[in-house]
Motif scaffolding. Structure first.
Motif, PDB file in Angstrom:
ATOM      1  N   LEU A  68       0.819  -1.208   0.000  1.00 35.48           N
ATOM      2  CA  LEU A  68       0.000   0.000   0.000  1.00 35.48           C
ATOM      3  C   LEU A  68       0.857   1.264   0.000  1.00 35.48           C
ATOM      4  O   LEU A  68       0.554   2.228  -0.716  1.00 35.48           O
ATOM      5  CB  LEU A  68      -0.936  -0.007   1.210  1.00 35.48           C
ATOM      6  N   SER A  79       3.639   1.724  -1.289  1.00 35.61           N
ATOM      7  CA  SER A  79       4.352   1.897  -2.561  1.00 35.61           C
ATOM      8  C   SER A  79       3.483   2.555  -3.628  1.00 35.61           C
ATOM      9  O   SER A  79       3.999   3.066  -4.632  1.00 35.61           O
ATOM     10  CB  SER A  79       4.847   0.546  -3.085  1.00 35.61           C
ATOM     11  N   LEU A  80       2.175   2.562  -3.436  1.00 32.21           N
ATOM     12  CA  LEU A  80       1.268   3.023  -4.490  1.00 32.21           C
ATOM     13  C   LEU A  80       1.381   4.513  -4.805  1.00 32.21           C
ATOM     14  O   LEU A  80       1.364   4.896  -5.984  1.00 32.21           O
ATOM     15  CB  LEU A  80      -0.175   2.662  -4.125  1.00 32.21           C
ATOM     16  N   GLU A  90       4.084   5.280  -7.334  1.00 32.81           N
ATOM     17  CA  GLU A  90       3.744   4.871  -8.698  1.00 32.81           C
ATOM     18  C   GLU A  90       2.766   5.852  -9.336  1.00 32.81           C
ATOM     19  O   GLU A  90       2.853   6.160 -10.522  1.00 32.81           O
ATOM     20  CB  GLU A  90       3.143   3.460  -8.687  1.00 32.81           C
ATOM     21  N   PHE A 124      -4.802  -0.341  -9.634  1.00 31.41           N
ATOM     22  CA  PHE A 124      -3.690  -1.272  -9.442  1.00 31.41           C
ATOM     23  C   PHE A 124      -4.223  -2.693  -9.275  1.00 31.41           C
ATOM     24  O   PHE A 124      -5.356  -2.884  -8.809  1.00 31.41           O
ATOM     25  CB  PHE A 124      -2.893  -0.921  -8.184  1.00 31.41           C
ATOM     26  N   GLY A 138       0.276  -4.598  -6.912  1.00 33.25           N
ATOM     27  CA  GLY A 138       0.753  -3.226  -6.971  1.00 33.25           C
ATOM     28  C   GLY A 138       1.126  -2.762  -8.358  1.00 33.25           C
ATOM     29  O   GLY A 138       1.734  -1.701  -8.509  1.00 33.25           O
ATOM     30  N   LEU A 163       0.474  -0.966 -11.726  1.00 31.18           N
ATOM     31  CA  LEU A 163      -0.434   0.058 -12.222  1.00 31.18           C
ATOM     32  C   LEU A 163      -1.053  -0.397 -13.536  1.00 31.18           C
ATOM     33  O   LEU A 163      -0.349  -0.694 -14.500  1.00 31.18           O
ATOM     34  CB  LEU A 163       0.312   1.377 -12.417  1.00 31.18           C
ATOM     35  N   LEU A 177      -6.628   4.050  -6.205  1.00 33.16           N
ATOM     36  CA  LEU A 177      -5.947   5.083  -5.428  1.00 33.16           C
ATOM     37  C   LEU A 177      -6.419   6.445  -5.897  1.00 33.16           C
ATOM     38  O   LEU A 177      -6.372   6.753  -7.091  1.00 33.16           O
ATOM     39  CB  LEU A 177      -4.428   4.971  -5.592  1.00 33.16           C
ATOM     40  N   CYS A 181      -7.966   3.503  -1.668  1.00 32.94           N
ATOM     41  CA  CYS A 181      -6.973   4.244  -0.894  1.00 32.94           C
ATOM     42  C   CYS A 181      -7.002   5.703  -1.328  1.00 32.94           C
ATOM     43  O   CYS A 181      -7.204   5.998  -2.499  1.00 32.94           O
ATOM     44  CB  CYS A 181      -5.575   3.680  -1.115  1.00 32.94           C
TER      45      CYS A 181
END
Length: 288
Positions: A145, A147-148, A151, A171, A175, A177, A211, A233
């Protein structure tokens, strides 16, 4: 991966401005995100007007109709395209037109770029009635999470140019994209993203993560529910109604996802295990 590459005709506009700072006044060129009205003409219904960043208009219309329960797959559309010579008018013809469903879209009579429910005469909650709770079987780790956002930032091309756009990114459970859309409106960015999924036969999005570059509000969670997104998120905060919907429909909702940390507002068991399950209901009087 399908991302907005910033090359479509109306992404941004450059103009001369003046900047004032401690060094004085400087003349320079600046890039602004373009905001224009899009008229969506659904055959058999009143037109809907929304303010948006031009580009991916077909996806915007498809996502809007998905969120309002008017369409559920690309096979529902007979026509979904711009009128010839009118880049700000989109014609939509459904194969199986139902006036009762079209009324939901008509309630959206005027939306602006700030709020997907502004101008509506009524919140369209009936489209969500009877939907089963959402399921996400893959594990969600803190490392995944956190790391998103990085990206997302790498791919926000129009935001990098203008600083004035929202983004919604999709995603997979690892993770990776899959797609990203940007727009001056938060709700438009999500509609473009879910519209992309609808028109490319990617629905439902049960094993996917969305996200949001800003806050998670009621209308954005509603749109994710209609696309069957089970993990949402947000870089910023959720609203009390967003948390209420997330808990009711089984969404894992994460907010303030930045700088290696985040808050969990719903669906904590998917991240931390069953012993951390949050209440299914929300006391709106206490949270509001």
């Amino acid at each position: 991966m399908d991302v907005a590459d910033g090359t479509h005709e109306y992404g941004d506009v450059h103009l001369d401005i003046l900047t004032l700072d401690t060094q004085g006044v400087t003349a320079r060129e600046d890039a602004l995100a373009i905001e224009e009205a899009l008229e969506i003409r659904l055959a058999g219904s009143e037109p809907v007007i929304t303010m948006r960043t031009p580009g991916h208009d077909r996806e915007l219309a498809a996502g809007l109709m998905l969120s309002e329960g008017v369409a559920h797959s690309k096979d529902d559309f007979e026509v979904i395209d711009h009128l010839v010579g009118q880049p700000n008018v989109l014609q939509v013809v459904l194969k199986r037109f139902k006036a009762t469903k079209a009324e939901r879209l008509a309630r959206s009579s005027l939306s602006n770029s700030a709020c997907g429910v502004c101008g509506k005469k009524k919140l369209n909650l009936e489209a969500m009635q009877g939907l089963a709770p959402l399921v996400f079987s893959s594990p969600l780790s803190r490392q995944l999470l956190t790391s998103l956002p990085g990206e997302l930032n790498k791919q926000q091309t129009l935001f990098a140019h203008t600083g004035g756009l929202h983004a919604a990114a999709l995603f997979d459970a690892n993770g990776q994209l899959l797609a990203l859309r940007e727009d001056v409106g938060r709700h438009n960015a999500v509609d473009k993203l879910t519209g992309w999924a609808l028109l490319n036969d990617q629905l439902p999005l049960g094993e996917r993560i969305v996200l949001l570059s800003g806050r998670a509000s009621f209308e954005l969670i509603q749109k994710c529910i209609m696309a069957r997104v089970s993990v949402v998120c947000a870089i910023s905060a959720p609203s009390s109604y967003a948390v209420r919907l997330a808990r009711e429909f089984g969404i894992t909702l994460v907010g303030f996802l930045r700088d290696g940390r985040f808050n969990i507002y719903a669906g904590a068991e998917r991240i931390l295990g069953p012993s951390y399950a949050l209440p299914a209901s929300v006391d709106n009087k206490r949270l509001a």
